[in-house]
Design a protein around this motif. Structure first.
Motif: not given
Length: 194
Positions: A21-47
């Motif tokens: 895994x090459x994970x980018x952008x974690x610095x954008x992720x809010x530390x608190x509060x409700x968040x809806x992650x919306x991702x593209x879907x290309x494989x059964x392993x996505x979730x």
């Protein structure tokens, strides 16, 4: 360590050596509060990939049939999954998802509703916009840049949050918000090509 954290470390240990895994952008992720992650879907392993790469525990809807399996039925709720009846308006699942977001937790969805057959981003369903507007949560777009190939890097990119309050203030439609979300996912895909 609770079961969710244990499962997360177990799945990471199993998948990371294979997909590097090459994970980018974690610095954008809010530390608190409700968040809806919306991702593209290309494989059964996505979730599970979103679940192990996101910095906070993620809740997912899972098709109701999975909860009928004797092994999975007691396990899935402990892994932050809850059932949804596919193809129907499942009011209980909608209430549960909104409660998760309003309670300040993280919910993951795939707005396309099904996996892309060609790897291209498909049209998003308005449910993404509905949850973003009604769930009192901001949206973190996520791009999974595949394909999933053993021992090749798999990028998971989290974008800057889409602040929902301006859309709520002007009573934007769920379709409009979904379009904005899908545009942001597409931008992440375009800017992070393999």
């Amino acid at each position: 360590m609770n079961l969710y954290q244990f499962a997360k470390s177990l799945v990471w240990t199993a998948l990371n050596p294979v997909y590097r895994f090459d994970i980018k952008g974690l610095e954008h992720f809010p530390k608190t509060g409700g968040i809806l992650i919306c991702a593209n879907h290309i494989d059964a392993l996505d979730p599970p990939v979103v679940g192990i790469t996101a910095p906070r525990p993620v809740h997912f809807m899972a098709k109701e049939e999975l909860f009928n399996a004797p092994v999975l039925k007691p396990l899935l709720p402990k892994l932050n999954a809850f059932p949804v009846k596919r193809g129907l308006s499942d009011r209980e699942a909608l209430r549960r998802a909104l409660a998760i977001l309003k309670g300040g937790d993280v919910m993951g969805i795939f707005p396309e509703g099904t996996r892309s057959k060609n790897g291209e981003l498909g049209k998003g369903f308005s449910g993404a916009g509905f949850f973003a507007l009604k769930g009192e949560a901001d949206v973190v777009p996520c791009a999974i840049v595949g394909p999933y190939k053993p021992f090749k890097r798999l990028k998971v990119v989290y974008g800057e949050p889409i602040i929902m309050q301006p859309y709520r203030d002007r009573k934007a439609s769920a379709d409009e918000v979904t379009s904005v979300i899908m545009e942001r996912i597409q931008q992440l895909l375009d800017n992070n090509k393999a």
